[in-house]
Design a protein around this motif. Structure first.
Motif, PDB file in Angstrom:
ATOM      1  N   THR A 120      -8.812   0.684 -22.294  1.00 51.74           N
ATOM      2  CA  THR A 120      -7.381   0.368 -22.399  1.00 51.74           C
ATOM      3  C   THR A 120      -6.577   1.190 -21.399  1.00 51.74           C
ATOM      4  N   ALA A 121      -6.929   2.469 -21.276  1.00 49.87           N
ATOM      5  CA  ALA A 121      -6.223   3.328 -20.326  1.00 49.87           C
ATOM      6  C   ALA A 121      -6.446   2.863 -18.899  1.00 49.87           C
ATOM      7  N   ARG A 122      -7.679   2.514 -18.572  1.00 48.29           N
ATOM      8  CA  ARG A 122      -7.960   2.037 -17.208  1.00 48.29           C
ATOM      9  C   ARG A 122      -7.176   0.760 -16.927  1.00 48.29           C
ATOM     10  N   THR A 123      -7.173  -0.149 -17.866  1.00 45.22           N
ATOM     11  CA  THR A 123      -6.441  -1.412 -17.673  1.00 45.22           C
ATOM     12  C   THR A 123      -4.946  -1.149 -17.492  1.00 45.22           C
ATOM     13  N   MET A 124      -4.403  -0.239 -18.296  1.00 40.03           N
ATOM     14  CA  MET A 124      -2.981   0.082 -18.198  1.00 40.03           C
ATOM     15  C   MET A 124      -2.644   0.664 -16.822  1.00 40.03           C
ATOM     16  N   LEU A 125      -3.474   1.588 -16.347  1.00 40.17           N
ATOM     17  CA  LEU A 125      -3.212   2.189 -15.037  1.00 40.17           C
ATOM     18  C   LEU A 125      -3.311   1.156 -13.929  1.00 40.17           C
ATOM     19  N   SER A 126      -4.269   0.247 -14.028  1.00 42.55           N
ATOM     20  CA  SER A 126      -4.411  -0.802 -13.011  1.00 42.55           C
ATOM     21  C   SER A 126      -3.203  -1.724 -13.015  1.00 42.55           C
ATOM     22  N   LEU A 127      -2.730  -2.097 -14.215  1.00 42.70           N
ATOM     23  CA  LEU A 127      -1.559  -2.969 -14.312  1.00 42.70           C
ATOM     24  C   LEU A 127      -0.310  -2.273 -13.765  1.00 42.70           C
ATOM     25  N   ILE A 128      -0.173  -0.992 -14.067  1.00 36.52           N
ATOM     26  CA  ILE A 128       0.995  -0.252 -13.566  1.00 36.52           C
ATOM     27  C   ILE A 128       0.983  -0.216 -12.043  1.00 36.52           C
ATOM     28  N   ALA A 129      -0.156   0.112 -11.446  1.00 39.87           N
ATOM     29  CA  ALA A 129      -0.244   0.179  -9.985  1.00 39.87           C
ATOM     30  C   ALA A 129       0.060  -1.172  -9.356  1.00 39.87           C
ATOM     31  N   THR A 130      -0.514  -2.257  -9.926  1.00 40.97           N
ATOM     32  CA  THR A 130      -0.292  -3.597  -9.369  1.00 40.97           C
ATOM     33  C   THR A 130       1.163  -4.025  -9.507  1.00 40.97           C
ATOM     34  N   ALA A 131       1.756  -3.802 -10.696  1.00 43.95           N
ATOM     35  CA  ALA A 131       3.134  -4.228 -10.932  1.00 43.95           C
ATOM     36  C   ALA A 131       4.121  -3.467 -10.048  1.00 43.95           C
ATOM     37  N   VAL A 132       3.929  -2.169  -9.916  1.00 50.73           N
ATOM     38  CA  VAL A 132       4.851  -1.373  -9.107  1.00 50.73           C
ATOM     39  C   VAL A 132       4.718  -1.722  -7.632  1.00 50.73           C
ATOM     40  N   ALA A 133       3.503  -1.998  -7.166  1.00 47.38           N
ATOM     41  CA  ALA A 133       3.328  -2.426  -5.774  1.00 47.38           C
ATOM     42  C   ALA A 133       4.056  -3.745  -5.531  1.00 47.38           C
ATOM     43  N   THR A 134       4.007  -4.664  -6.498  1.00 48.13           N
ATOM     44  CA  THR A 134       4.716  -5.942  -6.370  1.00 48.13           C
ATOM     45  C   THR A 134       6.221  -5.734  -6.335  1.00 48.13           C
ATOM     46  N   LEU A 135       6.741  -4.866  -7.219  1.00 51.51           N
ATOM     47  CA  LEU A 135       8.178  -4.585  -7.226  1.00 51.51           C
ATOM     48  C   LEU A 135       8.623  -3.933  -5.920  1.00 51.51           C
ATOM     49  N   THR A 136       7.793  -3.052  -5.377  1.00 48.70           N
ATOM     50  CA  THR A 136       8.140  -2.414  -4.103  1.00 48.70           C
ATOM     51  C   THR A 136       8.251  -3.438  -2.987  1.00 48.70           C
ATOM     52  N   ALA A 137       7.288  -4.357  -2.932  1.00 50.89           N
ATOM     53  CA  ALA A 137       7.343  -5.411  -1.917  1.00 50.89           C
ATOM     54  C   ALA A 137       8.580  -6.291  -2.106  1.00 50.89           C
ATOM     55  N   LEU A 138       8.940  -6.557  -3.365  1.00 54.75           N
ATOM     56  CA  LEU A 138      10.121  -7.383  -3.637  1.00 54.75           C
ATOM     57  C   LEU A 138      11.397  -6.680  -3.199  1.00 54.75           C
ATOM     58  N   ILE A 139      11.483  -5.384  -3.481  1.00 57.71           N
ATOM     59  CA  ILE A 139      12.667  -4.621  -3.077  1.00 57.71           C
ATOM     60  C   ILE A 139      12.811  -4.609  -1.561  1.00 57.71           C
ATOM     61  N   VAL A 180      -4.478   9.135 -10.810  1.00 57.14           N
ATOM     62  CA  VAL A 180      -5.023   9.295 -12.159  1.00 57.14           C
ATOM     63  C   VAL A 180      -6.205   8.352 -12.374  1.00 57.14           C
ATOM     64  N   LEU A 181      -6.096   7.132 -11.850  1.00 61.04           N
ATOM     65  CA  LEU A 181      -7.194   6.182 -11.994  1.00 61.04           C
ATOM     66  C   LEU A 181      -8.431   6.677 -11.251  1.00 61.04           C
ATOM     67  N   GLN A 182      -8.230   7.287 -10.085  1.00 60.58           N
ATOM     68  CA  GLN A 182      -9.358   7.759  -9.295  1.00 60.58           C
ATOM     69  C   GLN A 182     -10.002   9.007  -9.918  1.00 60.58           C
ATOM     70  N   GLN A 183      -9.197   9.823 -10.597  1.00 57.95           N
ATOM     71  CA  GLN A 183      -9.688  11.051 -11.227  1.00 57.95           C
ATOM     72  C   GLN A 183      -9.775  10.881 -12.747  1.00 57.95           C
ATOM     73  N   PHE A 184     -10.114   9.680 -13.173  1.00 61.29           N
ATOM     74  CA  PHE A 184     -10.082   9.372 -14.597  1.00 61.29           C
ATOM     75  C   PHE A 184     -11.085  10.212 -15.385  1.00 61.29           C
ATOM     76  N   SER A 185     -12.140  10.650 -14.754  1.00 57.31           N
ATOM     77  CA  SER A 185     -13.173  11.421 -15.453  1.00 57.31           C
ATOM     78  C   SER A 185     -12.644  12.739 -16.005  1.00 57.31           C
ATOM     79  N   LEU A 186     -11.540  13.253 -15.423  1.00 52.13           N
ATOM     80  CA  LEU A 186     -10.970  14.501 -15.912  1.00 52.13           C
ATOM     81  C   LEU A 186     -10.299  14.341 -17.270  1.00 52.13           C
ATOM     82  N   THR A 187     -10.015  13.107 -17.652  1.00 46.38           N
ATOM     83  CA  THR A 187      -9.326  12.863 -18.924  1.00 46.38           C
ATOM     84  C   THR A 187     -10.248  12.296 -19.992  1.00 46.38           C
TER      85      THR A 187
END
Length: 454
Positions: free
Chosen positions: A62-81, A127-134
């Motif tokens: 669930t955490a991995r999916t959430m982080l992936s969705l956040i990264a994808t959504a924010v990248a889309t918003l940045t491109a839109l802005i 955080v997604l790349q260093q997920f093993s620390l959590t």
């Protein structure tokens, strides 16, 4: 480092930060890296203990999916802005002026929004790349402050996006752009034209008539953006020389043209003097108050063109110019001379005069809007108000504008009634002034009523 030089550096940094779209987003990415390092360190410390509320303690997938969705959504918003900014810049260039683009590039809300998006995206990736620390694989447990912070940043980014859409809709209006340029110019006036109580000691000097001992030429071409007076005065300290700057701030200088003239035989570092003058491709309001006037006048001229024909925008520009001239007219104008610690004039920088500001503010707009009653009446109202409220030494340039308005009314309007209307002052252009009374004759065709004498 002395205070004037520090103040100059701070002002240069603020101008650079506002004029470059990448500075704040880069700072956001750096802050995100630092925050990610801190939260991951906390996660690594807490992984063996109970997770205090509200740290995320769900399933790892669930955490991995959430982080992936956040990264994808924010990248889309940045491109839109960025797309929104590009479209608005294109529209502003076509409808207002190519130089109005600067106001969007300097918009603090745009910088902060993009910086927040870039920071959130960077944080989620790290955080997604260093997920093993959590994640404790042996115990199959996840205790992640980092995921909680990423979620909070995602919610903040969404709020920033909604706020930015509302902001840009209002800021893209021509009224907001005109007001923003006017405010920036007013700030520059306060900096470059201090009041009697604020200004340094007034000095006068005379440019030597003989040939200079040294002539410093420009190694490249461009516009004189600013001159670091405190640094230049420090470079010639204890030298019995006089420095004369040939072009004024805002002037274009070609390669090899005279930049500075040195009068005196003292041994000084000519390269150090050259470094005190900043040359760029485009003017800035920072030390160049006339450029603020120029930005406003360009908008007025574009609005008065045949293809747009929007005299109301020109009147709004005159409103700002009217206020700017009132601010300038009550302040002392510098002589252009700067003195050393002993009070001797050592540096001369050409300065714009009051007559130049008045001509710059009104003459082009009057010429392009000569056939518009709205424009000429508003200019007359502004000039009469300045005559009433400014000291007498400012009046000659204003009287000249009245004469030019009278001459313009004579050749621009064919009928006597229109010429009469054009010579009336009106603070709204058409709306609060006189000059539009009914035409009285034997047969009033406008009202259908026959009038007779007596």
């Amino acid at each position: 480092m002395d205070r004037p030089r520090t103040s100059t550096y701070l002002r240069e940094f603020r101008w650079y930060r506002r004029s470059r779209l990448w500075v704040v987003p880069s700072a956001g990415a750096g802050a995100a890296l630092a925050l990610a390092a801190a939260t991951l360190s906390v996660d690594h410390f807490l992984i063996t203990g109970p997770a205090p509320f509200p740290i995320f303690g769900g399933e790892p997938e669930t955490a991995r999916t959430m982080l992936s969705l956040i990264a994808t959504a924010v990248a889309t918003l940045t491109a839109l802005i960025l797309t929104i900014v590009a479209v608005i810049i294109q529209l502003a260039t076509q409808a207002l002026s190519p130089r109005a683009v600067r106001t969007f590039l300097q918009d603090a809300h745009s910088h902060l929004t993009i910086g927040t998006f870039v920071g959130t995206f960077t944080f989620a990736l790290v955080v997604l790349q260093q997920f093993s620390l959590t994640y404790d694989a042996e115990a199959d447990t996840l205790t992640s402050l980092s995921v909680t912070v990423a979620f909070v940043l995602a919610v903040v980014s969404l709020g920033m996006f909604i706020s930015y859409v509302d902001h840009i809709v209002h800021q893209a209006r021509v009224t907001s752009i005109i007001d923003r340029i006017g405010n920036e110019t007013r700030y520059a006036i306060r900096q470059e034209y201090p009041t009697e109580d604020e200004r340094p000691r007034h000095v006068t000097g005379t440019i030597p008539e003989h040939e200079p001992s040294h002539t410093i030429t420009s190694v490249n071409n461009g516009v004189i953006l600013e001159i670091d007076v405190s640094r230049l005065m420090k470079a010639i300290a204890r030298c019995n020389v006089t420095i004369v700057m040939v072009p004024a701030v805002g002037d274009f200088i070609p390669t090899g043209a005279r930049l500075l003239e040195v009068y005196g035989d003292a041994d000084i570092d000519l390269k150090a003097l050259m470094k005190t003058v900043d040359i760029d491709a485009e003017r800035s309001i920072m030390q160049d108050v006339p450029f603020g006037f120029r930005l406003l006048i360009d908008i007025a001229e574009r609005s008065l063109s045949t293809g747009i024909n929007d005299p109301t925008t020109a009147v709004q520009v005159v409103d700002q110019l009217h206020d700017l001239l009132r601010q300038l007219g009550t302040r002392p104008f510098p002589s252009g001379w700067y003195a050393d610690d002993e009070g001797a004039p050592r540096l001369y920088v050409p300065q714009p005069t009051w007559d130049l500001y008045v001509a710059l503010a009104f003459e082009e707009i009057r010429h392009h809007g000569a056939s518009s009653l709205q424009v000429v009446r508003r200019i007359r109202s502004a000039v009469l108000d300045l005559l009433e409220n400014l000291p007498e030494e400012r009046h000659p340039a204003l009287h000249r504008q009245i004469r030019l308005l009278d001459e313009t009314a004579e050749w621009a309007f064919r009928s006597e009634a229109e010429r009469e209307a054009a010579t009336h002052a009106d603070a709204q252009g058409i709306g609060s002034g006189g000059g539009f009374g009914p035409i009285v004759g034997e047969d009033d065709t406008a009202s259908g009523v026959t009038q007779t004498e007596g």
